[in-house]
Design a protein around this motif. Sequence first.
Motif, PDB file in Angstrom:
ATOM      1  N   ALA A 147      43.546  36.257  50.819  1.00 51.74           N
ATOM      2  CA  ALA A 147      43.203  35.209  51.780  1.00 51.74           C
ATOM      3  C   ALA A 147      43.580  35.576  53.212  1.00 51.74           C
ATOM      4  O   ALA A 147      43.319  34.801  54.137  1.00 51.74           O
ATOM      5  CB  ALA A 147      43.905  33.905  51.391  1.00 51.74           C
ATOM      6  N   HIS A 148      44.218  36.735  53.417  1.00 53.25           N
ATOM      7  CA  HIS A 148      44.700  37.141  54.742  1.00 53.25           C
ATOM      8  C   HIS A 148      45.618  36.073  55.351  1.00 53.25           C
ATOM      9  O   HIS A 148      45.558  35.801  56.551  1.00 53.25           O
ATOM     10  CB  HIS A 148      43.528  37.409  55.697  1.00 53.25           C
ATOM     11  N   SER A 149      46.464  35.496  54.511  1.00 51.82           N
ATOM     12  CA  SER A 149      47.341  34.410  54.969  1.00 51.82           C
ATOM     13  C   SER A 149      48.776  34.896  55.103  1.00 51.82           C
ATOM     14  O   SER A 149      49.417  35.251  54.101  1.00 51.82           O
ATOM     15  CB  SER A 149      47.287  33.233  53.987  1.00 51.82           C
ATOM     16  N   LEU A 150      49.270  34.905  56.347  1.00 48.65           N
ATOM     17  CA  LEU A 150      50.675  35.258  56.555  1.00 48.65           C
ATOM     18  C   LEU A 150      51.587  34.199  55.954  1.00 48.65           C
ATOM     19  O   LEU A 150      52.671  34.511  55.457  1.00 48.65           O
ATOM     20  CB  LEU A 150      50.972  35.412  58.052  1.00 48.65           C
ATOM     21  N   ALA A 151      51.148  32.941  56.001  1.00 55.03           N
ATOM     22  CA  ALA A 151      51.982  31.867  55.447  1.00 55.03           C
ATOM     23  C   ALA A 151      52.231  32.096  53.965  1.00 55.03           C
ATOM     24  O   ALA A 151      53.351  31.932  53.474  1.00 55.03           O
ATOM     25  CB  ALA A 151      51.322  30.509  55.683  1.00 55.03           C
ATOM     26  N   LEU A 152      51.185  32.481  53.217  1.00 58.35           N
ATOM     27  CA  LEU A 152      51.362  32.736  51.788  1.00 58.35           C
ATOM     28  C   LEU A 152      52.214  33.981  51.545  1.00 58.35           C
ATOM     29  O   LEU A 152      53.072  33.994  50.662  1.00 58.35           O
ATOM     30  CB  LEU A 152      50.000  32.892  51.105  1.00 58.35           C
ATOM     31  N   ILE A 153      51.954  35.034  52.325  1.00 54.89           N
ATOM     32  CA  ILE A 153      52.738  36.260  52.156  1.00 54.89           C
ATOM     33  C   ILE A 153      54.202  36.010  52.507  1.00 54.89           C
ATOM     34  O   ILE A 153      55.114  36.500  51.840  1.00 54.89           O
ATOM     35  CB  ILE A 153      52.149  37.395  53.019  1.00 54.89           C
ATOM     36  N   SER A 154      54.434  35.226  53.556  1.00 57.97           N
ATOM     37  CA  SER A 154      55.818  34.910  53.933  1.00 57.97           C
ATOM     38  C   SER A 154      56.487  34.057  52.864  1.00 57.97           C
ATOM     39  O   SER A 154      57.670  34.225  52.564  1.00 57.97           O
ATOM     40  CB  SER A 154      55.855  34.197  55.282  1.00 57.97           C
ATOM     41  N   ASP A 155      55.713  33.133  52.274  1.00 58.32           N
ATOM     42  CA  ASP A 155      56.256  32.342  51.171  1.00 58.32           C
ATOM     43  C   ASP A 155      56.621  33.239  49.989  1.00 58.32           C
ATOM     44  O   ASP A 155      57.666  33.068  49.355  1.00 58.32           O
ATOM     45  CB  ASP A 155      55.247  31.286  50.714  1.00 58.32           C
ATOM     46  N   ALA A 156      55.754  34.204  49.689  1.00 61.22           N
ATOM     47  CA  ALA A 156      56.029  35.124  48.581  1.00 61.22           C
ATOM     48  C   ALA A 156      57.268  35.966  48.870  1.00 61.22           C
ATOM     49  O   ALA A 156      58.101  36.204  47.983  1.00 61.22           O
ATOM     50  CB  ALA A 156      54.819  36.022  48.337  1.00 61.22           C
ATOM     51  N   ALA A 157      57.391  36.419  50.129  1.00 59.67           N
ATOM     52  CA  ALA A 157      58.577  37.192  50.507  1.00 59.67           C
ATOM     53  C   ALA A 157      59.830  36.342  50.361  1.00 59.67           C
ATOM     54  O   ALA A 157      60.884  36.817  49.895  1.00 59.67           O
ATOM     55  CB  ALA A 157      58.435  37.687  51.942  1.00 59.67           C
TER      56      ALA A 157
END
Length: 358
Positions: free
Chosen positions: A72-82
């Motif tokens: 999804a090219h979502s930093l919010a999701l990637i940051s949540d995963a991190a």
Amino acid sequence: MARHEHSHDDHAHDHAQSNGHGHGGGHAHGGHGGHGGHSHGVAADADRRWLLGALALIVVFMAGEVVVGFAAHSLALISDAAHMLTDAASIVLALVAMRLAARPARGGYTYGLKRAEILSAQANGVTLLVLSAWLGYEAVTRLLEPPDVAGSLVLVTALVGIVVNLAATWCMSKANRSSLNVEGAFQHVLTDLYAFIATAIAGVVVLTTGFERADAIASLIVVALMLKAGIGLVRDSGRIFLEAAPAGIDPDAVADRMVTEPLVEEIHDLHIWEITSGQPALSAHILVTPGGDCHAVRRRLQRRLADEYGITHSTLQVDHVGEDEAGALLQIAAPGDTAAEHCADAHGPVHRAGPHEH
């Protein structure tokens, strides 16, 4: 390796010591209280079960979120995963620390490894701060140049994340949060729950308005929450490592209260610290009126400390004023009179009945 065998006679546990005191040279009386009616441990087995349940939920969802975040090219999701990765690490660290802290005291570790839990809490705080710095930088970059964000994928994943984190937070809340170790892991999971709520809102904004900077703004909100939790954990664990008095306990106020006890003339070398979170300890040198009952004074003071301040681990050395032959160790001195000080390096203020400086 040397083997140590201890018998009842080796430690000379006579009737006097079983009551919490012993006799040293002269008329000195030392007392260590607080082991008869409490336990330093926590329900580790119960805590481990709840932590393991939360860990399983987080690891399974985190793997799926990484895939969706990149798609999804979502930093919010990637940051949540991190952040969820640090959640998982914090729970694993908490479990390891709990097992270490449960080991009995032996050898050079006279308190056992109880502060392994504080090390774990501090590590959790530091990782929150480091991660918030990285995510903050990435969020500002994307705020200036927002990429295309798949709002529908962000929204669906965030909604699932809210459910998973609600379940994980509930599991963590059942553990013993009076432990700073457990509280550190709990704060990781709780801030992640807030992060998913912010991400879901960002997904709705992107879907309805096309405002793609909402994703970066949601990440900045997550960063603020992580900073708050991280600073709190580092501050609280740092107080314990620096042997500071527990929050809410003023050593001067405690000493002023103790010195009002009948027969007590002076209190010095007062130290209050935490062995680990929720386990305050105190030691002090008490001078009583010549001829006074040292043992009775010690017992009353230890009861007062337990009842009024919750300090059940107290070690008090109680002596009569001026009974030392050299006349220097146990002599009340006027302010500034160094000749009769009890030691060259004063460990904090001297407390006496009536007005005095701290």
